[in-house]
Write an enzyme that holds these catalytic residues in place. Sequence first.
Site, PDB file in Angstrom:
ATOM      1  CE  LYS A 108      -7.793   1.083   1.632  1.00  0.00           C
ATOM      2  NZ  LYS A 108      -8.035   2.328   2.351  1.00  0.00           N
TER       3      LYS A 108
ATOM      4  NE  ARG B 276      -9.295   9.688   6.574  1.00  0.00           N
ATOM      5  CZ  ARG B 276      -8.364   8.947   5.964  1.00  0.00           C
ATOM      6  NH1 ARG B 276      -8.675   7.831   5.351  1.00  0.00           N
ATOM      7  NH2 ARG B 276      -7.105   9.314   5.979  1.00  0.00           N
TER       8      ARG B 276
ATOM      9  CG  HIS C 166      -2.204   0.733   1.015  1.00  0.00           C
ATOM     10  ND1 HIS C 166      -3.318   0.113   0.520  1.00  0.00           N
ATOM     11  CD2 HIS C 166      -2.554   2.034   1.198  1.00  0.00           C
ATOM     12  CE1 HIS C 166      -4.309   0.978   0.425  1.00  0.00           C
ATOM     13  NE2 HIS C 166      -3.874   2.170   0.817  1.00  0.00           N
TER      14      HIS C 166
ATOM     15  CB  SER D 122      -7.833   4.698   5.993  1.00  0.00           C
ATOM     16  OG  SER D 122      -8.016   4.552   4.616  1.00  0.00           O
TER      17      SER D 122
END
Length: 444
Positions: free
Chosen positions: A191, A172, A85, A187
């Site tokens: 995930k 957001r 990520h 966040s």
Amino acid sequence: MPPQEIIRKKRDRVALSDAEIAAFINAATSGDVSEGQIGAFLMATYLNGMTIDETAALTLAMRDSGRVLDWTGLGANQARLIDKHSSGGVGDEKITLLVVPLAAACGVLVPNLSGRGLDYCAGEVDMLDAIPGYQTAPPPDLFMRTVREVGGAIIGPTLDLAPADRKLFYVRDVTATVESVPLITGSILSKKLASAPRGLVISVGSGSGAYMASLDDARRLANSMAEVSARAGASSVMLVTDLDSVLGTAVGNAVGVIEAVDFLTGKHRDPRVLDLVLALTAEMVVLAGIEAEVAVAGNRAAAMLDNGGAAERFARMVEALGGPSDFLEKAARYLPAAPVVRAVFAEQRGFLAGMNAKEIGLTLVALGGGRTRPDDAIDLAVGLTGFAQVGDPVDNTNPLCMVHARDEPSFELAAKRIRAAVQIASAPAGASGPIVRERIVRRA
Ligand code: URA
């Protein structure tokens, strides 16, 4: 406890219990609290922060708002499930489209849940929405099958997987609450943990194009994510990156997909993008236990890029998730294109010495490529391409970038903003430093 009491406690800097955080997140997911209440909770958290215990509780509550994938059918191959990520940055969103297929070509299994555009940064899910037919919220079975058969799949949060992030993300995006260590940690990791990889590699941006502008703040975010991942049982590697200028040459959705396709097929590879892609992939290959040394893993990744292995995995992923089978060969024909494409030249000739990359990201939003309300539809065709890199000469034949706009007035506004966001030096300015600034390794 009514939601306003939970918001009041956060407003008054009283630490929330795990149960209070879970109650608020469950209510946000089910729609039992309004967008206004979610916005108030987010702003109170943005202003007052969270302890690491609260951050871990937030992350787990968001993960548990949906299901957690079960990969036991993979047996010993579960060790190869590693995800990546990015904490976000202008131009950075394309990196996932490159690393996931490259890591897959190296033997890693990558169940990737990415995000949409957030405030002034574009996002992978919007980019992939530009590909006709591509399902960014497929049924979990299709997602898992694609990971097993192709080696990797990129989707967004769904009604089953991390739905709380889906809810909070939209609020957001448009409430100036993005740049918060606990909110980004929750966040990203909700995930990541919902897709249940065994390890994580995350690039944590610092600089004017990143949510964490200073190196210290980027380190705080990296340490927060490393700690919460370890508590959840996932080893991690955080690479703190320099995003003080646009990463790569394109900013936007369809145009970012074109840059990714050009990179995978070898048509054009920006050197800083290449360095970051190889660094992230190498860490994933090591975490997956495929190679022991990062340098050797980097060589394996470079070979897989050059022999077309990564491009082939990307093409298969697109097809498996509903996109065209010949997307790689005909990307430009499938993607939406903006009617006005024109160069922006600097006001004076010289060398690009720096930029306010956040302003460049906000220019994309102003062009229509980002949201100003949670339910906004965005223009996937608009964006910037051929962005000059720090150190490059700029004059009346070498533009700062090309603007892809819906009409002439939006082009003019974007051009004005871009000219104001860059610094031009009369003598050759040094290029940007290395893309990776620091590395933090944490075993679970
Ligand atoms: N990416 C995410 O998924 N969430 C954030 O908050 C920032 C980047």
